[in-house]
Write a protein that holds these residues in place. Structure first.
Motif, mmCIF file in Angstrom:
data_model
loop_
_atom_site.group_PDB
_atom_site.id
_atom_site.type_symbol
_atom_site.label_atom_id
_atom_site.label_comp_id
_atom_site.label_asym_id
_atom_site.label_seq_id
_atom_site.Cartn_x
_atom_site.Cartn_y
_atom_site.Cartn_z
ATOM 1 N N UNK A 24 0.988 -1.218 0.018
ATOM 2 C CA UNK A 24 -0.020 -0.030 0.052
ATOM 3 C C UNK A 24 0.955 1.279 -0.026
ATOM 4 N N UNK A 25 0.549 2.505 -0.641
ATOM 5 C CA UNK A 25 1.061 3.524 -0.643
ATOM 6 C C UNK A 25 0.000 4.604 -0.107
ATOM 7 N N UNK A 26 0.088 5.554 0.566
ATOM 8 C CA UNK A 26 -0.880 6.250 0.811
ATOM 9 C C UNK A 26 -0.360 7.914 1.078
ATOM 10 N N UNK A 27 -1.226 8.827 0.876
ATOM 11 C CA UNK A 27 -0.965 10.270 0.910
ATOM 12 C C UNK A 27 -0.702 10.872 2.473
ATOM 13 N N UNK A 28 -0.377 12.033 2.487
ATOM 14 C CA UNK A 28 0.003 12.323 3.850
ATOM 15 C C UNK A 28 -1.053 12.397 4.810
ATOM 16 N N UNK A 29 -2.441 12.652 4.388
ATOM 17 C CA UNK A 29 -3.519 12.863 5.631
ATOM 18 C C UNK A 29 -3.704 11.342 6.053
ATOM 19 N N UNK A 30 -3.583 10.303 5.155
ATOM 20 C CA UNK A 30 -3.896 8.826 5.465
ATOM 21 C C UNK A 30 -2.808 8.663 6.472
ATOM 22 N N UNK A 31 -1.658 9.096 6.104
ATOM 23 C CA UNK A 31 -0.466 8.662 6.885
ATOM 24 C C UNK A 31 -0.604 9.276 8.544
ATOM 25 N N UNK A 32 -1.441 10.077 8.665
ATOM 26 C CA UNK A 32 -1.698 10.663 10.030
ATOM 27 C C UNK A 32 -2.808 9.936 10.731
ATOM 28 N N UNK A 33 -3.421 9.110 10.102
ATOM 29 C CA UNK A 33 -4.670 8.060 10.418
ATOM 30 C C UNK A 33 -4.345 7.147 11.498
ATOM 31 N N UNK A 34 -5.043 6.421 12.005
ATOM 32 C CA UNK A 34 -4.793 5.258 12.985
ATOM 33 C C UNK A 34 -4.077 4.266 12.216
ATOM 34 N N UNK A 35 -4.128 3.957 10.861
ATOM 35 C CA UNK A 35 -3.526 2.645 10.248
ATOM 36 C C UNK A 35 -1.938 3.183 9.834
ATOM 37 N N UNK A 36 -1.505 4.345 10.359
ATOM 38 C CA UNK A 36 -0.304 4.830 9.792
ATOM 39 C C UNK A 36 1.025 3.853 9.835
ATOM 40 N N UNK A 40 3.045 0.685 3.396
ATOM 41 C CA UNK A 40 4.443 0.473 3.088
ATOM 42 C C UNK A 40 5.153 1.791 2.867
ATOM 43 N N UNK A 41 4.364 2.712 2.229
ATOM 44 C CA UNK A 41 4.857 4.093 1.991
ATOM 45 C C UNK A 41 3.786 5.148 2.192
ATOM 46 N N UNK A 42 4.288 6.171 2.960
ATOM 47 C CA UNK A 42 3.479 7.368 3.248
ATOM 48 C C UNK A 42 4.121 8.386 2.533
ATOM 49 N N UNK A 43 3.167 8.962 1.749
ATOM 50 C CA UNK A 43 3.888 10.162 0.785
ATOM 51 C C UNK A 43 3.911 11.373 1.681
ATOM 52 N N UNK A 44 5.000 12.141 1.444
ATOM 53 C CA UNK A 44 5.045 13.879 2.106
ATOM 54 C C UNK A 44 4.369 14.688 1.293
ATOM 55 N N UNK A 45 4.265 14.320 -0.143
ATOM 56 C CA UNK A 45 3.677 15.221 -0.821
ATOM 57 C C UNK A 45 2.636 14.453 -1.952
ATOM 58 N N UNK A 46 1.331 14.998 -2.038
ATOM 59 C CA UNK A 46 0.478 14.206 -2.777
ATOM 60 C C UNK A 46 0.648 14.252 -4.312
ATOM 61 N N UNK A 47 1.676 15.048 -4.846
ATOM 62 C CA UNK A 47 1.956 14.869 -6.050
ATOM 63 C C UNK A 47 3.161 13.997 -6.541
ATOM 64 N N UNK A 48 3.636 13.342 -5.612
ATOM 65 C CA UNK A 48 4.664 12.212 -5.804
ATOM 66 C C UNK A 48 5.550 12.558 -6.806
ATOM 67 N N UNK A 49 6.101 14.016 -6.907
ATOM 68 C CA UNK A 49 7.193 14.402 -7.794
ATOM 69 C C UNK A 49 6.609 14.269 -9.353
ATOM 70 N N UNK A 50 5.194 14.304 -9.279
ATOM 71 C CA UNK A 50 4.703 14.188 -10.704
ATOM 72 C C UNK A 50 4.111 15.640 -11.105
ATOM 73 N N UNK A 51 3.661 15.842 -12.400
ATOM 74 C CA UNK A 51 3.134 17.157 -12.728
ATOM 75 C C UNK A 51 1.802 17.264 -12.683
ATOM 76 N N UNK A 52 0.878 16.265 -12.489
ATOM 77 C CA UNK A 52 -0.492 16.276 -12.166
ATOM 78 C C UNK A 52 -0.795 15.184 -11.363
ATOM 79 N N UNK A 53 -1.892 15.515 -10.541
ATOM 80 C CA UNK A 53 -2.488 14.387 -9.638
ATOM 81 C C UNK A 53 -2.791 13.141 -10.097
ATOM 82 N N UNK A 54 -3.323 13.328 -11.500
ATOM 83 C CA UNK A 54 -3.465 12.169 -12.131
ATOM 84 C C UNK A 54 -2.364 11.202 -12.466
#
Lengths: 337, 337
Positions: A24-36, A40-54
């Motif tokens: 599993x890979x999740x965004x920052x907000x999910x990484x602050x939740x009870x299942x943190x 496997x990976x909690x992103x610090x940036x929800x763009x994950x280094x890409x140019x668009x969210x898609x």
């Protein structure tokens, strides 16, 4: 051939298709939740280094899939099929991930029921002897879903309290004919149910009848005991949809309340994280299963689980045309020996 | 269990999943084409009495599915699963049809490869003993596709000569474990291939490499002889894509030219119907197979056919983000005893 069908709607698998790994890979907000601690990976940036969210969402699901294969000690080239899909128009994230992974690809669309739909197909294809290894998974992203289905984020629209928060996350499992792990014993494919709700900010109520229909069918087909489960968990009905499901099943004589929860309530802390009725999106049941539930199954803390991912088959086009919301839910029963 | 896999990518089915009926519904323009006498229903109005083209497309695929069940002398309640999808955002037409048909539903997305993707899944699920009857099918509509992927029709945009014409049509087949009809012998699931083409008006060239990869894989896996086929037919590559496929396969040492055609060339008269490179859309291979090819198989005029539906996994979102077009093609080999 011995029939694999039980009752009207349920299939009993014969060859124990095993879930040999998950990721599993999740965004920052999910990484602050009870299942943190389970991801496997909690992103610090929800763009994950890409140019668009898609493109970020695509990279998330690709990463989850690659990680699941790696954790099983396998190579991408060992995998016979990839089954994937998501909420985004023409399943852009899954298709772009499939291009990079170069595994024969079956695209599916079940909205937020995608995790369970993929697991049902995965289990049947492994059980039938058509493949040795099949990867399935899905993703959602708060920012891609909001701008596609609702409003541009920049508007800062307020939401009613019945609304849910789309999970930014991707989850994937690798199933195999041989190996170690819990196995899929039953699958029940859902019918499309539409009780006339047309409010995209009240998806829990819209999807609950589909979940009820599928859960009820499973128990009607198998005569199984709800209390034999460690957990019966719907995908993303949230607080309101969960209550409706539990209450209406009780009215039909089926009490699942002792073991029932919803992934949308597990992934966030509803009081502290300002997510109204809870988490939603394909990534909700995908990450909760791939991270938390799979871990519990592997540790034998859970030995029998039913995952019922729930999907709202609305589209921006159907919403503009003032249509109601057809919904679907698929059930997968996973057990240890 | 005896392995059902042959070579790298191909599955050989063991229990002869049979196509026991098929049905098709097309728009007025398709009804003027060379296959006019093969369709079950030719609409005089492409709105089919509905308020929007999307709802019309949904009614078309629902009608094709109901007709296929009726032609087999079965009831909707006999059918265990419905497998469907289409080009429209969140597969609106298929989801809305599934709501009306009330058959447990597996939504898929393979763009214009959907007909073959559905047949591959259908055949494996029947072959594996998971169902007695499975309905699969798909649709496209010129007006829904143009306004979603290109421009509003009202603009009257001109198209380059490489463009194709999206078929207004729906096709469906009913597969069964027992019954009369040709059966599915092999399936080869495609990889997602992207050679960097980003022009939505040149889909034939974009999709040809995916078709080439899948066709080549099938022959590499099975060592089958192309000339043992009565017809090898791609989904909707059109005139240009067909030429590319044929030429590049020849360069790789595989000559399919004697038996090869494309559904996009069969459904329209290219000279007289102003469709540039030919027909396209999910409905192209769906209707050509369900109407013309199935008829030839039933009459034993054809005894061995390979259908390779081809899909371009682009989306309005990926186009706006200047992405290239990932493509996929799935092959189904259908034979008589």
């Amino acid at each position: 051939m011995k029939s694999k069908r039980i009752g009207q709607r349920t299939v009993k698998l014969q060859n124990k298709p095993k879930i040999i790994s998950s990721a599993s890979v999740v965004g920052p907000k999910e990484g602050e939740g009870p299942l943190r601690d389970y991801f496997d990976l909690v992103l610090s940036d929800d763009l994950f280094g890409e140019k668009s969210w898609e493109l970020a969402e695509s990279k998330m699901v690709q990463t989850a899939m690659e990680t699941a294969v790696k954790k099983a000690g396998k190579k991408l080239s060992d995998v016979n099929y990839l089954i994937g899909g998501d909420l985004i128009n023409q399943i852009l994230p899954a298709s772009f991930a499939a291009r990079e992974l170069a595994i024969p690809f079956l695209g599916i669309y079940g909205a937020c029921s995608t995790m369970a739909e993929g697991m049902c197909l995965n289990a049947m294809m492994i059980d039938g002897g058509f493949a040795d290894y099949i990867l399935s998974g899905t993703s959602s992203h708060y920012c891609t879903a909001e701008r596609q289905f609702r409003f541009p984020l920049e508007l800062g629209n307020q939401k009613p309290m019945t609304a849910q928060w789309t999970v930014t996350g991707a989850g994937s499992i690798l199933m195999a004919a041989e190996g170690n792990g819990p196995y899929v014993k039953y699958v029940t494919i859902g019918k499309v149910i539409d009780k006339g709700i047309d409010d995209g900010n009240n998806m829990g109520a819209a999807m609950a009848p589909a979940a009820i229909d599928t859960i009820y069918s499973y128990f009607d087909d198998t005569k199984d005991d709800p209390n034999s489960f460690d957990m019966i968990v719907t995908g993303d009905l949230g607080k309101l949809g969960k209550q409706i499901t539990q209450d209406l099943l009780k009215e039909r004589g089926l009490d699942i309340s002792k073991v029932y929860t919803d992934c949308g309530l597990k992934i966030f802390n509803l009081e502290e994280q300002d997510v109204h009725c809870g988490g939603s999106g394909c990534g909700c049941s995908a990450t909760v299963f791939s991270a938390y539930i799979y871990d519990k199954l592997m540790k034998k803390e859970f030995n029998k689980v039913m995952l019922v991912s729930t999907g709202a088959l609305l589209s921006p086009t159907s919403t503009l045309q003032k249509q109601t919301i057809p919904c679907v839910a698929h059930a997968v029963v996973i057990v240890n020996e």
